[in-house]
Design a protein around this motif. Sequence first.
Motif, PDB file in Angstrom:
ATOM      1  N   UNK A   5       0.845  -1.187   0.000  1.00 22.74           N
ATOM      2  CA  UNK A   5       0.000   0.000   0.000  1.00 22.74           C
ATOM      3  C   UNK A   5       0.877   1.232   0.000  1.00 22.74           C
ATOM      4  N   UNK A   6       0.253   2.394  -0.090  1.00 19.48           N
ATOM      5  CA  UNK A   6       1.020   3.639  -0.072  1.00 19.48           C
ATOM      6  C   UNK A   6       0.109   4.789   0.317  1.00 19.48           C
ATOM      7  N   UNK A   7       0.728   5.857   0.730  1.00 17.89           N
ATOM      8  CA  UNK A   7      -0.011   7.066   1.098  1.00 17.89           C
ATOM      9  C   UNK A   7      -0.051   8.021  -0.083  1.00 17.89           C
ATOM     10  N   UNK A   8      -0.653   9.162   0.125  1.00 15.83           N
ATOM     11  CA  UNK A   8      -0.503  10.297  -0.784  1.00 15.83           C
ATOM     12  C   UNK A   8       0.646  11.165  -0.266  1.00 15.83           C
TER      13      UNK A   8
ATOM     14  N   UNK B 116      -5.629   7.468   6.704  1.00 14.03           N
ATOM     15  CA  UNK B 116      -5.390   8.787   6.124  1.00 14.03           C
ATOM     16  C   UNK B 116      -6.149   8.937   4.820  1.00 14.03           C
ATOM     17  N   UNK B 117      -6.251   7.849   4.064  1.00 18.41           N
ATOM     18  CA  UNK B 117      -6.931   7.841   2.781  1.00 18.41           C
ATOM     19  C   UNK B 117      -8.280   7.133   2.923  1.00 18.41           C
ATOM     20  N   UNK B 118      -9.200   7.381   2.010  1.00 21.57           N
ATOM     21  CA  UNK B 118     -10.500   6.711   2.088  1.00 21.57           C
ATOM     22  C   UNK B 118     -10.367   5.190   2.039  1.00 21.57           C
ATOM     23  N   UNK B 119     -11.377   4.521   2.513  1.00 18.44           N
ATOM     24  CA  UNK B 119     -11.433   3.068   2.498  1.00 18.44           C
ATOM     25  C   UNK B 119     -12.731   2.638   1.831  1.00 18.44           C
ATOM     26  N   UNK B 120     -12.680   1.529   1.128  1.00 18.04           N
ATOM     27  CA  UNK B 120     -13.864   0.923   0.537  1.00 18.04           C
ATOM     28  C   UNK B 120     -13.649  -0.582   0.521  1.00 18.04           C
ATOM     29  N   UNK B 121     -14.719  -1.349   0.544  1.00 18.26           N
ATOM     30  CA  UNK B 121     -14.621  -2.807   0.502  1.00 18.26           C
ATOM     31  C   UNK B 121     -15.691  -3.350  -0.426  1.00 18.26           C
ATOM     32  N   UNK B 122     -15.474  -4.557  -0.905  1.00 21.78           N
ATOM     33  CA  UNK B 122     -16.468  -5.211  -1.735  1.00 21.78           C
ATOM     34  C   UNK B 122     -17.434  -6.011  -0.880  1.00 21.78           C
TER      35      UNK B 122
ATOM     36  N   UNK C 115      -1.091  -2.909   9.387  1.00 25.58           N
ATOM     37  CA  UNK C 115      -0.513  -1.566   9.519  1.00 25.58           C
ATOM     38  C   UNK C 115       0.452  -1.277   8.365  1.00 25.58           C
ATOM     39  N   UNK C 116       1.161  -2.311   7.912  1.00 25.81           N
ATOM     40  CA  UNK C 116       2.170  -2.131   6.866  1.00 25.81           C
ATOM     41  C   UNK C 116       1.569  -2.004   5.480  1.00 25.81           C
ATOM     42  N   UNK C 117       0.450  -2.691   5.219  1.00 23.61           N
ATOM     43  CA  UNK C 117      -0.094  -2.744   3.863  1.00 23.61           C
ATOM     44  C   UNK C 117      -1.327  -1.888   3.657  1.00 23.61           C
ATOM     45  N   UNK C 118      -2.013  -1.501   4.747  1.00 22.47           N
ATOM     46  CA  UNK C 118      -3.272  -0.794   4.610  1.00 22.47           C
ATOM     47  C   UNK C 118      -4.442  -1.740   4.775  1.00 22.47           C
ATOM     48  N   UNK C 119      -5.631  -1.198   4.921  1.00 26.32           N
ATOM     49  CA  UNK C 119      -6.817  -2.010   5.178  1.00 26.32           C
ATOM     50  C   UNK C 119      -7.891  -1.747   4.136  1.00 26.32           C
ATOM     51  N   UNK C 120      -8.774  -2.737   3.967  1.00 24.29           N
ATOM     52  CA  UNK C 120      -9.837  -2.623   2.991  1.00 24.29           C
ATOM     53  C   UNK C 120      -9.366  -3.016   1.604  1.00 24.29           C
ATOM     54  N   UNK C 121     -10.158  -2.630   0.585  1.00 24.83           N
ATOM     55  CA  UNK C 121      -9.818  -2.961  -0.783  1.00 24.83           C
ATOM     56  C   UNK C 121      -8.983  -1.880  -1.442  1.00 24.83           C
ATOM     57  N   UNK C 122      -8.352  -2.244  -2.554  1.00 25.43           N
ATOM     58  CA  UNK C 122      -7.603  -1.305  -3.393  1.00 25.43           C
ATOM     59  C   UNK C 122      -6.463  -0.616  -2.659  1.00 25.43           C
ATOM     60  N   UNK C 123      -5.808  -1.320  -1.721  1.00 24.69           N
ATOM     61  CA  UNK C 123      -4.690  -0.684  -1.018  1.00 24.69           C
ATOM     62  C   UNK C 123      -3.519  -0.426  -1.954  1.00 24.69           C
TER      63      UNK C 123
ATOM     64  N   UNK D   1      -3.759   0.682  -4.775  1.00 24.98           N
ATOM     65  CA  UNK D   1      -4.113   1.917  -5.478  1.00 24.98           C
ATOM     66  C   UNK D   1      -4.098   3.119  -4.563  1.00 24.98           C
ATOM     67  N   UNK D   2      -3.762   2.908  -3.285  1.00 25.56           N
ATOM     68  CA  UNK D   2      -3.639   4.024  -2.362  1.00 25.56           C
ATOM     69  C   UNK D   2      -4.795   4.180  -1.379  1.00 25.56           C
ATOM     70  N   UNK D   3      -5.777   3.279  -1.421  1.00 25.45           N
ATOM     71  CA  UNK D   3      -6.883   3.368  -0.480  1.00 25.45           C
ATOM     72  C   UNK D   3      -6.521   2.689   0.846  1.00 25.45           C
ATOM     73  N   UNK D   4      -7.121   3.166   1.930  1.00 26.23           N
ATOM     74  CA  UNK D   4      -7.009   2.494   3.221  1.00 26.23           C
ATOM     75  C   UNK D   4      -5.656   2.581   3.898  1.00 26.23           C
ATOM     76  N   UNK D   5      -4.852   3.609   3.576  1.00 31.25           N
ATOM     77  CA  UNK D   5      -3.542   3.736   4.229  1.00 31.25           C
ATOM     78  C   UNK D   5      -3.733   4.155   5.688  1.00 31.25           C
ATOM     79  N   UNK D   6      -3.080   3.437   6.593  1.00 29.23           N
ATOM     80  CA  UNK D   6      -3.253   3.666   8.032  1.00 29.23           C
ATOM     81  C   UNK D   6      -2.274   4.740   8.510  1.00 29.23           C
ATOM     82  N   UNK D   7      -2.762   5.666   9.285  1.00 29.57           N
ATOM     83  CA  UNK D   7      -1.902   6.696   9.855  1.00 29.57           C
ATOM     84  C   UNK D   7      -0.864   6.058  10.770  1.00 29.57           C
ATOM     85  N   UNK D   8       0.347   6.643  10.845  1.00 33.09           N
ATOM     86  CA  UNK D   8       1.379   6.079  11.724  1.00 33.09           C
ATOM     87  C   UNK D   8       0.929   6.018  13.181  1.00 33.09           C
TER      88      UNK D   8
END
Length: 252
Positions: A56-59, A133-139, A235-243, A245-252
Amino acid sequence: MRLRVHVSTRAKEIPWDQVIAPGRAIVYAALTRQAPQLGAKVHETGWGPHRMAPFGHSAPVFPKPVRARGTYVAGGTGTLEFGSPVEEIVEALAKDFAMIPILDWGGVALNIEGVTRVEPPAFASGRARFRTANPITVQSEALRSPDGQRIRRTWLLPGDTGFDVALGHSLRRKAETFGHGTVTLEAITWIGPQRSFSVVGHGGDASGTVHRGKKTGAPVEIDVSGAPAALQALWSAGIGGATSAGFGWVLP
């Protein structure tokens, strides 16, 4: 594990359709240069039993410029994070970022000033509170109609009926992907405002067709429990779908 990339730019803003979209291609480009076999495997078949993209990644975030309504402001020094529980991916990214002076973030030149490795929290209690930090969405979960026909899965937003169930399943699948058992969604404690971002889907690197579109989500704060290693992986990869693509990035 995360890599915090310290950057600087003279640009005053990042176009909204490029706020998170470039990150996926940057990861695959780094893997192509530094670990081509690993990059091909991740791109073609995903990782683990659920064949997920394991990163995953942040903006990019720039704290100094004054916020302006309707503009994603940039300028001066800032940070950008990439993360994965897969050590080989983190190593490939670190090696690549040490060799290139600039990240092309959707046409915005981000000068690389340094890279810091950030270890995940210990989560020794087996519990964590994640805020994205970024929006989250799931299927939605796979369902069948009374006559046995498979019902097409849809994307659910925080607050939608069934979102909590789908998010709980998503968290468990992601933990299983990295081989750390299971996790449990204990509560959703906060939902932020909805926002749409442009994303690049499967095949968005130099070797395949670029598929562009928009996804809508909302940031959330959740309480989860599970094995410490599973919480560290999330925490390392992000949560939810499309991580990826930058979604679901967890704040430190």
